[in-house]
Design a protein around this motif. Structure first.
Motif, mmCIF file in Angstrom:
data_model
loop_
_atom_site.group_PDB
_atom_site.id
_atom_site.type_symbol
_atom_site.label_atom_id
_atom_site.label_comp_id
_atom_site.label_asym_id
_atom_site.label_seq_id
_atom_site.Cartn_x
_atom_site.Cartn_y
_atom_site.Cartn_z
ATOM 1 N N ARG A 91 7.710 4.483 3.490
ATOM 2 C CA ARG A 91 6.798 5.344 2.733
ATOM 3 C C ARG A 91 5.844 4.514 1.873
ATOM 4 N NH1 ARG A 91 8.640 10.134 -0.743
ATOM 5 N NH2 ARG A 91 6.405 10.494 -0.511
ATOM 6 N N LEU A 92 6.396 3.509 1.213
ATOM 7 C CA LEU A 92 5.577 2.715 0.301
ATOM 8 C C LEU A 92 4.555 1.872 1.054
ATOM 9 C CD1 LEU A 92 4.920 1.799 -2.549
ATOM 10 C CD2 LEU A 92 6.770 0.127 -2.386
ATOM 11 N N TYR A 93 4.929 1.353 2.214
ATOM 12 C CA TYR A 93 3.998 0.535 2.996
ATOM 13 C C TYR A 93 2.767 1.350 3.372
ATOM 14 C CZ TYR A 93 2.317 -2.767 6.502
ATOM 15 O OH TYR A 93 1.551 -3.646 7.215
ATOM 16 N N ALA A 94 2.989 2.571 3.848
ATOM 17 C CA ALA A 94 1.857 3.425 4.230
ATOM 18 C C ALA A 94 0.975 3.734 3.024
ATOM 19 C CB ALA A 94 2.381 4.715 4.850
ATOM 20 N N LEU A 95 1.593 3.919 1.866
ATOM 21 C CA LEU A 95 0.830 4.212 0.651
ATOM 22 C C LEU A 95 0.021 3.000 0.204
ATOM 23 C CD1 LEU A 95 0.474 6.471 -1.549
ATOM 24 C CD2 LEU A 95 2.207 5.235 -2.863
ATOM 25 N N ARG A 96 0.624 1.824 0.257
ATOM 26 C CA ARG A 96 -0.079 0.603 -0.144
ATOM 27 C C ARG A 96 -1.300 0.369 0.734
ATOM 28 N NH1 ARG A 96 4.051 -3.473 1.033
ATOM 29 N NH2 ARG A 96 2.410 -4.981 0.581
ATOM 30 N N ASP A 97 -1.175 0.692 2.004
ATOM 31 C CA ASP A 97 -2.263 0.437 2.938
ATOM 32 C C ASP A 97 -3.519 1.228 2.590
ATOM 33 O OD1 ASP A 97 -3.236 -0.740 5.457
ATOM 34 O OD2 ASP A 97 -3.262 1.345 6.120
ATOM 35 N N VAL A 98 -3.369 2.413 2.016
ATOM 36 C CA VAL A 98 -4.532 3.267 1.715
ATOM 37 C C VAL A 98 -4.909 3.242 0.242
ATOM 38 C CG1 VAL A 98 -4.098 4.790 3.661
ATOM 39 C CG2 VAL A 98 -3.085 5.340 1.446
ATOM 40 N N THR A 99 -4.231 2.405 -0.559
ATOM 41 C CA THR A 99 -4.538 2.356 -1.995
ATOM 42 C C THR A 99 -4.929 0.958 -2.474
ATOM 43 O OG1 THR A 99 -2.174 2.088 -2.529
ATOM 44 C CG2 THR A 99 -3.069 4.317 -2.549
ATOM 45 N N GLY A 100 -5.177 0.030 -1.537
ATOM 46 C CA GLY A 100 -5.638 -1.301 -1.916
ATOM 47 C C GLY A 100 -4.602 -2.158 -2.601
#
Length: 427
Positions: free
Chosen positions: A163-172
């Motif tokens: 979950r966190l990896y996907a979030l990091r990818d779209v939040t810089g």
């Protein structure tokens, strides 16, 4: 009582997060009790203010504890390898069967490509019939029978990281060293290996652009491994130019098979052998990986590994419907920038902009000469492969972002730039 706002504010203000805060926020995020926008704010605070070694180790543990750990058969030493990603990095395709042929068991849980960096699963899916998704029972059975398995991470391993990896990818927030280190190590520790060798890439085609940044990441990961009883070593390797002559899924599989048959580019062979020696030394296994590679034993394991996952190792690989040639605009030394080649391959269809995007098996870039070769103006330098001819213009423009041909003398490529935790390499 701990709240998401309190944790965010603590890291925003530069404070160290307590074990209790880390345990709570990771578990609550996994359960859906911490919103994506709150975790995004925390990830940005971590990117800006960092985490110390103890915080990072605890964050890693919390992500491991969000799921289950694999318990794998141990009749052979279990040693894994992980690369931080690059352009033309098909090393796993050669290394996993080679290490198995040398007497190791290699549980390689891999990922898909995003942006200019290729994904091992995307490459292997170019082999007709091959499947990435295996059950825990299938993984264990294949390790016992073949000695090597390359497959997708199971949904139950470190779900917080997914979950966190996907979030990091779209939040810089991808470039955070603590978050990169904990992401990699949580999956590797949960994956059941008893030893780990890391290939930390350095250069324009890597996440870490400088040797200092790569060494910091490698050091943090080796420390996390030690704290979690996973012996870990890291090699720092060059990613300023592409690895081998190909960047793209089926193209890289074909090149990997060349190496497994005793040929292929010298840099791919050399790095594979360096990593194999580290894996064998870590496991205390005495074998000569170069002799094993030349004997054909690793290629035999490759065929069994592919067949075990439904693939046909003898089938023809996909070929692109459109192939265009890029010629040298001047005479000089061929020295293509890794990032430029990676972006070109991505635009041709070999990579994806979002995780849910598809990829073309046959798309990519093939160099027609080794890096460092003398070339003349007008001479063909590389091929662009795609099933979407309209993508050719974008790929060509990506390649003009940095010169393909240099007027500077080329003294040769130093693949190995250093190491952390290794007894046999410089650094």
């Amino acid at each position: 009582m701990i709240t998401a706002v309190d944790v965010i504010a603590a890291k925003r203000d530069g404070h160290r997060l307590s074990d209790a805060q880390i345990d709570w926020v990771v578990a609550a995020y996994t359960r859906g009790e911490v919103a994506d926008e709150q975790m995004a704010a925390l990830a940005m605070a971590i990117l800006l203010n960092g985490m110390d070694a103890a915080e990072t180790a605890r964050w890693t543990l919390a992500m491991i504890e969000s799921g289950e750990r694999l318990v794998l058969p141990a009749d052979r030493p279990l040693v894994d390898k992980h690369s931080t990603g690059g352009v033309g990095d098909k090393i796993t395709l050669v290394l996993a069967p080679l290490a198995a042929a040398c007497g190791l068991a290699v549980p390689q849980l891999s990922g898909r490509g995003l942006g200019h960096t290729g994904g091992t699963l995307d490459k292997l899916e170019a082999v007709p019939g091959w499947r990435a998704e295996l059950s825990l029972e299938e993984i264990a059975a294949q390790l016992a029978d073949v000695g090597a398995v390359v497959c997708a991470t199971t949904p139950t391993l470190a779900p917080a990281d997914r979950r966190l990896y996907a979030l990091r990818d779209v939040t810089g927030t991808v470039p955070s060293v603590p978050l990169i280190a904990s992401s990699i190590m949580s999956k590797k520790i949960a994956g059941g290996a008893r030893g780990l060798v890391l290939d930390v890439k350095v250069g324009s085609g890597a996440f870490m652009g400088t040797l200092d940044a790569a060494r910091e990441l490698a050091t943090r990961m080796v420390e996390i491994g030690a704290l979690h009883d996973l012996p870990t070593r890291a090699l720092l390797t060059d990613m300023s130019v592409p690895l081998g002559r190909t960047a793209g899924n089926a193209l890289e599989v074909a090149e990997a098979v060349e190496v497994l048959r005793g040929g292929g580019p010298a840099d791919v062979r050399g790095l594979t052998l360096a990593l194999a020696r580290e894996m064998l030394d870590l496991a205390g296994v005495s074998a000569d990986p170069a002799a094993v590679l030349d004997s054909g034993a690793a290629h035999a394991v490759w065929e069994r590994m592919i067949a075990a996952q439904g693939g046909d190792p003898t089938a023809a690989l996909p070929r692109a419907s459109s192939v265009a040639v890029v010629e040298a605009d001047r005479s000089g030394i061929l020295r293509p920038d890794a990032l430029a080649v990676g972006v070109a391959a991505w635009r041709l269809g070999a990579g994806r902009a979002r995780k849910e995007d598809g990829v073309q098996a046959a798309a990519g870039v093939r160099l027609l000469h080794d890096v460092g070769a003398d070339v003349r103006a007008g001479e063909p330098l590389l091929e662009l492969h795609t099933d979407t001819p309209e993508a050719l213009e974008g790929a060509r423009s990506a390649l003009t972002a940095a010169p393909l041909v240099s007027s500077e003398p080329f003294a040769g490529r130093s693949l190995l730039l250093g190491s952390v935790g290794s007894r046999s390499s410089a650094g």
